[in-house]
Write an enzyme that holds these catalytic residues in place. Structure first.
Site, mmCIF file in Angstrom:
data_model
loop_
_atom_site.group_PDB
_atom_site.id
_atom_site.type_symbol
_atom_site.label_atom_id
_atom_site.label_comp_id
_atom_site.label_asym_id
_atom_site.label_seq_id
_atom_site.Cartn_x
_atom_site.Cartn_y
_atom_site.Cartn_z
ATOM 1 N N HIS A 1 -30.905 -23.171 20.902
ATOM 2 C CA HIS A 1 -32.176 -23.636 20.343
ATOM 3 C C HIS A 1 -32.255 -25.166 20.394
ATOM 4 O O HIS A 1 -33.290 -25.729 20.758
ATOM 5 C CB HIS A 1 -32.328 -23.170 18.889
ATOM 6 C CG HIS A 1 -32.379 -21.687 18.728
ATOM 7 N ND1 HIS A 1 -31.573 -21.007 17.839
ATOM 8 C CD2 HIS A 1 -33.122 -20.742 19.354
ATOM 9 C CE1 HIS A 1 -31.832 -19.712 17.907
ATOM 10 N NE2 HIS A 1 -32.766 -19.527 18.826
ATOM 11 N N LYS B 1 -38.103 -8.079 7.037
ATOM 12 C CA LYS B 1 -36.809 -8.307 7.655
ATOM 13 C C LYS B 1 -36.012 -9.290 6.798
ATOM 14 O O LYS B 1 -36.433 -10.430 6.607
ATOM 15 C CB LYS B 1 -37.024 -8.872 9.064
ATOM 16 C CG LYS B 1 -35.789 -9.016 9.891
ATOM 17 C CD LYS B 1 -36.186 -9.494 11.288
ATOM 18 C CE LYS B 1 -34.986 -9.828 12.112
ATOM 19 N NZ LYS B 1 -35.350 -10.404 13.409
ATOM 20 N N ARG C 1 -33.531 -16.933 28.009
ATOM 21 C CA ARG C 1 -32.152 -16.802 28.476
ATOM 22 C C ARG C 1 -32.054 -15.888 29.684
ATOM 23 O O ARG C 1 -31.154 -16.030 30.496
ATOM 24 C CB ARG C 1 -31.259 -16.237 27.353
ATOM 25 C CG ARG C 1 -31.070 -17.179 26.187
ATOM 26 C CD ARG C 1 -30.369 -16.504 25.043
ATOM 27 N NE ARG C 1 -31.225 -15.405 24.582
ATOM 28 C CZ ARG C 1 -30.790 -14.315 23.976
ATOM 29 N NH1 ARG C 1 -29.521 -14.137 23.753
ATOM 30 N NH2 ARG C 1 -31.641 -13.391 23.590
ATOM 31 N N SER D 1 -28.521 -15.566 18.366
ATOM 32 C CA SER D 1 -28.368 -15.551 16.908
ATOM 33 C C SER D 1 -27.718 -14.257 16.430
ATOM 34 O O SER D 1 -26.899 -14.269 15.515
ATOM 35 C CB SER D 1 -29.724 -15.744 16.232
ATOM 36 O OG SER D 1 -30.216 -17.034 16.482
#
Length: 156
Positions: A18, A42, A91, A129
């Site tokens: 990031h 979440k 990515r 992450s």
């Protein structure tokens, strides 16, 4: 006119990948707002206030970077902070497929916003992450994947 980009995400945690996107984004944008989205459905692994503090510390020498948290639609937040761009890192092709759909919806909601994708630097592409959360959950050190010294005193 100032080129402002919103870099949205859950950043749970904010990684060197990031950081790479933000630093490279500063070559394109005058200001980058790192927006940590809150999702009521979440639960976060790392506390939001801790992550804000750590990210702010990582960018203390970059006055063109600021950190906010938000509820609601990313497109609305972009409009509210004056961002005409959404900055996203990719990515792999899986990220592209996911991000492409989101970018289309954001453009539908806020027609003046453009999503700008930067390809993650190759040496950082394997970092995610979710992998970092799993490493931490099972007692592995995670500092080498983070752009700040992780505060072990504040655990999830």
């Amino acid at each position: 006119m100032k080129r402002i980009a919103l870099f949205p995400g859950s950043f749970d945690p904010f990684t060197k990948g990031h950081e790479d996107i933000v630093l490279r984004g500063l070559r394109v944008f005058d200001e980058i707002v790192i927006g940590i989205g809150r999702n009521a459905s979440k639960a976060r692994y790392f506390p939001l206030d801790q992550m804000i503090r750590l990210i702010e510390g990582a960018f203390r020498d970059y006055p063109a970077v600021r950190v906010i948290s938000y509820d609601g639609l990313t497109a609305h937040v972009a409009r509210d902070v004056g961002a005409k761009f959404l900055l996203r890192g990719l990515r792999n092709t899986t990220d592209f497929e996911y991000e492409n759909g989101i970018s289309q919806v954001n453009r539908y909601i806020y027609e003046d916003v453009e999503t700008v994708f930067l390809i993650t630097s190759p040496h950082l592409a394997p970092i995610s992450s979710s992998i970092i959360r799993d490493l931490h959950r099972y007692g592995q050190k995670i500092d080498e994947f983070l752009p700040y010294k992780f505060e072990e005193s504040v655990n999830p």
